[in-house]
Enzyme design. Structure first.
Site, PDB file in Angstrom:
ATOM      1  N   PHE A   1       0.828  -1.199   0.000  1.00 35.77           N
ATOM      2  CA  PHE A   1       0.000   0.000   0.000  1.00 35.77           C
ATOM      3  C   PHE A   1       0.869   1.258   0.000  1.00 35.77           C
ATOM      4  O   PHE A   1       0.749   2.104   0.882  1.00 35.77           O
ATOM      5  CB  PHE A   1      -0.918  -0.010   1.223  1.00 35.77           C
ATOM      6  CG  PHE A   1      -1.724  -1.270   1.347  1.00 35.77           C
ATOM      7  CD1 PHE A   1      -2.871  -1.449   0.579  1.00 35.77           C
ATOM      8  CD2 PHE A   1      -1.327  -2.294   2.200  1.00 35.77           C
ATOM      9  CE1 PHE A   1      -3.624  -2.610   0.666  1.00 35.77           C
ATOM     10  CE2 PHE A   1      -2.069  -3.463   2.296  1.00 35.77           C
ATOM     11  CZ  PHE A   1      -3.212  -3.632   1.528  1.00 35.77           C
TER      12      PHE A   1
ATOM     13  N   GLY B 252       4.833  -1.759  10.472  1.00 34.03           N
ATOM     14  CA  GLY B 252       3.928  -2.124   9.383  1.00 34.03           C
ATOM     15  C   GLY B 252       4.680  -2.659   8.181  1.00 34.03           C
ATOM     16  O   GLY B 252       4.794  -2.006   7.138  1.00 34.03           O
TER      17      GLY B 252
ATOM     18  N   SER C 271       7.239  -1.235   1.256  1.00 30.59           N
ATOM     19  CA  SER C 271       8.034  -0.082   1.724  1.00 30.59           C
ATOM     20  C   SER C 271       9.354  -0.538   2.343  1.00 30.59           C
ATOM     21  O   SER C 271      10.358   0.194   2.269  1.00 30.59           O
ATOM     22  CB  SER C 271       7.242   0.754   2.725  1.00 30.59           C
ATOM     23  OG  SER C 271       6.667  -0.068   3.718  1.00 30.59           O
TER      24      SER C 271
ATOM     25  N   GLY D 103      -2.109  -8.989   9.947  1.00 35.21           N
ATOM     26  CA  GLY D 103      -2.932  -8.027   9.219  1.00 35.21           C
ATOM     27  C   GLY D 103      -3.672  -7.056  10.117  1.00 35.21           C
ATOM     28  O   GLY D 103      -3.965  -7.349  11.270  1.00 35.21           O
TER      29      GLY D 103
ATOM     30  N   SER E 267       3.534  -4.148  17.909  1.00 37.61           N
ATOM     31  CA  SER E 267       4.379  -2.956  18.017  1.00 37.61           C
ATOM     32  C   SER E 267       4.597  -2.481  19.465  1.00 37.61           C
ATOM     33  O   SER E 267       5.747  -2.226  19.851  1.00 37.61           O
ATOM     34  CB  SER E 267       3.770  -1.850  17.138  1.00 37.61           C
ATOM     35  OG  SER E 267       4.297  -0.605  17.439  1.00 37.61           O
TER      36      SER E 267
ATOM     37  N   ASP F 298       3.539   3.082   9.894  1.00 41.80           N
ATOM     38  CA  ASP F 298       2.624   2.611   8.838  1.00 41.80           C
ATOM     39  C   ASP F 298       1.945   1.315   9.285  1.00 41.80           C
ATOM     40  O   ASP F 298       1.766   0.391   8.516  1.00 41.80           O
ATOM     41  CB  ASP F 298       3.413   2.400   7.531  1.00 41.80           C
ATOM     42  CG  ASP F 298       2.501   2.280   6.319  1.00 41.80           C
ATOM     43  OD1 ASP F 298       1.339   2.729   6.382  1.00 41.80           O
ATOM     44  OD2 ASP F 298       2.962   1.746   5.296  1.00 41.80           O
TER      45      ASP F 298
ATOM     46  N   HIS G 280      -4.384   1.363  11.792  1.00 42.06           N
ATOM     47  CA  HIS G 280      -4.980   2.683  11.570  1.00 42.06           C
ATOM     48  C   HIS G 280      -6.042   3.071  12.585  1.00 42.06           C
ATOM     49  O   HIS G 280      -6.710   4.088  12.410  1.00 42.06           O
ATOM     50  CB  HIS G 280      -5.556   2.743  10.150  1.00 42.06           C
ATOM     51  CG  HIS G 280      -4.505   2.842   9.093  1.00 42.06           C
ATOM     52  ND1 HIS G 280      -4.390   1.940   8.063  1.00 42.06           N
ATOM     53  CD2 HIS G 280      -3.499   3.727   8.928  1.00 42.06           C
ATOM     54  CE1 HIS G 280      -3.360   2.277   7.300  1.00 42.06           C
ATOM     55  NE2 HIS G 280      -2.804   3.353   7.802  1.00 42.06           N
TER      56      HIS G 280
ATOM     57  N   HIS H  23       2.604   7.652   7.531  1.00 44.12           N
ATOM     58  CA  HIS H  23       1.851   7.367   6.299  1.00 44.12           C
ATOM     59  C   HIS H  23       0.351   7.437   6.563  1.00 44.12           C
ATOM     60  O   HIS H  23      -0.095   7.303   7.697  1.00 44.12           O
ATOM     61  CB  HIS H  23       2.217   5.969   5.759  1.00 44.12           C
ATOM     62  CG  HIS H  23       1.788   5.778   4.330  1.00 44.12           C
ATOM     63  ND1 HIS H  23       1.242   4.607   3.849  1.00 44.12           N
ATOM     64  CD2 HIS H  23       1.830   6.638   3.272  1.00 44.12           C
ATOM     65  CE1 HIS H  23       0.983   4.752   2.562  1.00 44.12           C
ATOM     66  NE2 HIS H  23       1.328   5.971   2.193  1.00 44.12           N
ATOM     67  N   ASP H  24      -0.408   7.649   5.483  1.00 47.34           N
ATOM     68  CA  ASP H  24      -1.880   7.663   5.535  1.00 47.34           C
ATOM     69  C   ASP H  24      -2.428   8.813   6.361  1.00 47.34           C
ATOM     70  O   ASP H  24      -3.391   8.646   7.119  1.00 47.34           O
ATOM     71  CB  ASP H  24      -2.414   6.305   6.027  1.00 47.34           C
ATOM     72  CG  ASP H  24      -1.916   5.161   5.165  1.00 47.34           C
ATOM     73  OD1 ASP H  24      -2.152   5.199   3.942  1.00 47.34           O
ATOM     74  OD2 ASP H  24      -1.264   4.246   5.697  1.00 47.34           O
TER      75      ASP H  24
HETATM   76  N1  SAH Z   1       4.211  -0.640   4.830  1.00 49.00           N
HETATM   77  C1  SAH Z   1       3.380  -1.566   4.089  1.00 49.00           C
HETATM   78  C2  SAH Z   1       1.927  -1.554   4.503  1.00 49.00           C
HETATM   79  C3  SAH Z   1       1.652  -1.839   5.948  1.00 49.00           C
HETATM   80  S1  SAH Z   1      -0.033  -2.311   6.214  1.00 49.00           S
HETATM   81  C4  SAH Z   1       3.519  -1.306   2.574  1.00 49.00           C
HETATM   82  O1  SAH Z   1       4.355  -0.513   2.145  1.00 49.00           O
HETATM   83  O2  SAH Z   1       2.790  -1.916   1.795  1.00 49.00           O
HETATM   84  C5  SAH Z   1      -0.123  -2.306   7.954  1.00 49.00           C
HETATM   85  C6  SAH Z   1       0.552  -3.476   8.644  1.00 49.00           C
HETATM   86  O3  SAH Z   1       0.586  -3.170  10.034  1.00 49.00           O
HETATM   87  C7  SAH Z   1      -0.148  -4.839   8.535  1.00 49.00           C
HETATM   88  O4  SAH Z   1       0.714  -5.776   7.956  1.00 49.00           O
HETATM   89  C8  SAH Z   1      -0.508  -5.214   9.972  1.00 49.00           C
HETATM   90  O5  SAH Z   1      -0.311  -6.596  10.280  1.00 49.00           O
HETATM   91  C9  SAH Z   1       0.449  -4.362  10.768  1.00 49.00           C
HETATM   92  N2  SAH Z   1      -0.028  -4.005  12.100  1.00 49.00           N
HETATM   93  C10 SAH Z   1      -1.200  -3.427  12.429  1.00 49.00           C
HETATM   94  N3  SAH Z   1      -1.263  -3.208  13.747  1.00 49.00           N
HETATM   95  C11 SAH Z   1      -0.085  -3.659  14.273  1.00 49.00           C
HETATM   96  C12 SAH Z   1       0.454  -3.729  15.586  1.00 49.00           C
HETATM   97  N4  SAH Z   1      -0.216  -3.243  16.634  1.00 49.00           N
HETATM   98  N5  SAH Z   1       1.674  -4.268  15.760  1.00 49.00           N
HETATM   99  C13 SAH Z   1       2.372  -4.762  14.704  1.00 49.00           C
HETATM  100  N6  SAH Z   1       1.906  -4.720  13.441  1.00 49.00           N
HETATM  101  C14 SAH Z   1       0.699  -4.186  13.222  1.00 49.00           C
HETATM  102 MG    MG Z   2       0.089   2.879   4.831  1.00 45.57          MG
END
Ligand code: SAH
Ligand code: MG
Length: 222
Positions: free
Chosen positions: A25, A52, A58, A81, A130, A147, A150, A175-176
C-alpha cells in the site's frame, strides 16, 4: 560507470522494480519520498525502523537506503494483518491467508519479496505487536516510519512507543495522513498522530507527499 554513492536520493531501477512488484500500500511518489528521507536519515549512522511490514513493499526502499548508508533497517509487524485487511474487508487479499490456520500470515510473502530484492542482509524483521517490541526498545533511531494499524489505539501506541527513540536530527515519517475526512479510506488516526507530533514541539515538518509526512526531531518533550 560511476556508482551511486550513499548520497544517492533515488533507488536503482532494480530496486524500484522489486518495490513495484511487491504487494502493498505504497504509491511510487510516496515511496520515493520515503526513500529520500531514509537515505538522508541514514547519514546519522543509526538504524531505520518501520512499523507495518505487511509484504515488504516499503521495507524494500528502507532496506536499500539502509544498505547505502551502512546501517540496518528494522521492521515490526505481527503479520496477522490490520483490521481492514481481514477477510470480508476492503483491503483483504486472499493470497495472504495461511490455509492451514485460516489466518493471515504476510511473513512468507515479505521474506520472498526481500530475498528477490537482494536485501535480506540489511533487514532485521521483528515479528510481534508494536507496543510489545517498543517496550523492549532502548536505543536511538535515525528514522521511524509509522505505517501500522490505523485505529487510534494502534496509531497512538506506535507514536508513544517509538517517537521518543527518534534521535535529535532524525526523522519521523507518518503514512496515511488524511487531513480531509472526504479522503478518509482507513480513518484519520494517522492524521491525529501527525498533529500531535507537531503540537509536541519535538518535531518540525520537512515535507508532505500524498499522504506521507516527514518530520524532523528538533526538540525534546514528546
Ligand atoms: N508498509 C506496508 C503496509 C503496511 S499495512 C507497505 O508498504 O505496503 C499495515 C501493517 O501493520 C499490517 O501488515 C498489519 O499486520 C500491521 N499491524 C497493524 N497493527 C499492528 C500492531 N499493533 N503491531 C504490529 N503490526 C501491526
Ligand atoms: Mg500505509
Amino acid at each position: 560507470m560511476p556508482m551511486a554513492g550513499p548520497m544517492s536520493m533515488a533507488p536503482e531501477p532494480g530496486i524500484m522494480a522489486a518495490f513495484e512488484a511487491a504487494k502493498g500500500f505504497m504509491p511510487v511518489d510516496e515511496g520515493l519520498a520515503l526513500y529520500a528521507a531514509a537515505a538522508e536519515a541514514g547519514r546519522l549512522g543509526l538504524p531505520l525502523l518501520e512499523i507495518g511490514t505487511y509484504c515488504g513493499r516499503s521495507t524494500i526502499l528502507l532496506a536499500d537506503a539502509a544498505r547505502a548508508a551502512g546501517v540496518t533497517a528494522l521492521t515490526v509487524d505481527h503479520h496477522r494483518g490490520s483490521e481492514e485487511q481481514q477477510p470480508g474487508w476492503d483491503y483483504h487479499d486472499p493470497e495472504t491467508v495461511d490455509p492451514g490456520l485460516g489466518l493471515m500470515d504476510t511473513l512468507p510473502t515479505f521474506r520472498r519479496a526481500l530475498h528477490r530484492a537482494g536485501l535480506e542482509d540489511h533487514v532485521v524483521a521483528l515479528v510481534g505487536r508494536s507496543p510489545r517490541v517498543a517496550a523492549l526498545w532502548n536505543s536511538p533511531l535515525a528514522l521511524v516510519f509509522v505505517d501500522g494499524g490505523h485505529t487510534d489505539e494502534h496509531a497512538t501506541a506506535d507514536y508513544e512507543g517509538w517517537a521518543p527513540h527518534v534521535a535529535e536530527g532524525g526523522l519521523l515519517v507518518i503514512h496515511d495522513v488524511f487531513p480531509d475526512p472526504v479522503d478518509e479510506f482507513t480513518g484519520q488516526a494517522p492524521y491525529r498522530v501527525h498533529l500531535r507530533a507537531l503540537a509536541s514541539g519535538a518535531f518540525t515538518e520537512v515535507s508532505a507527499t500524498g499522504s506521507l509526512r516527514v518530520l524532523r526531531r528538533t526538540g525534546t518533550g514528546i
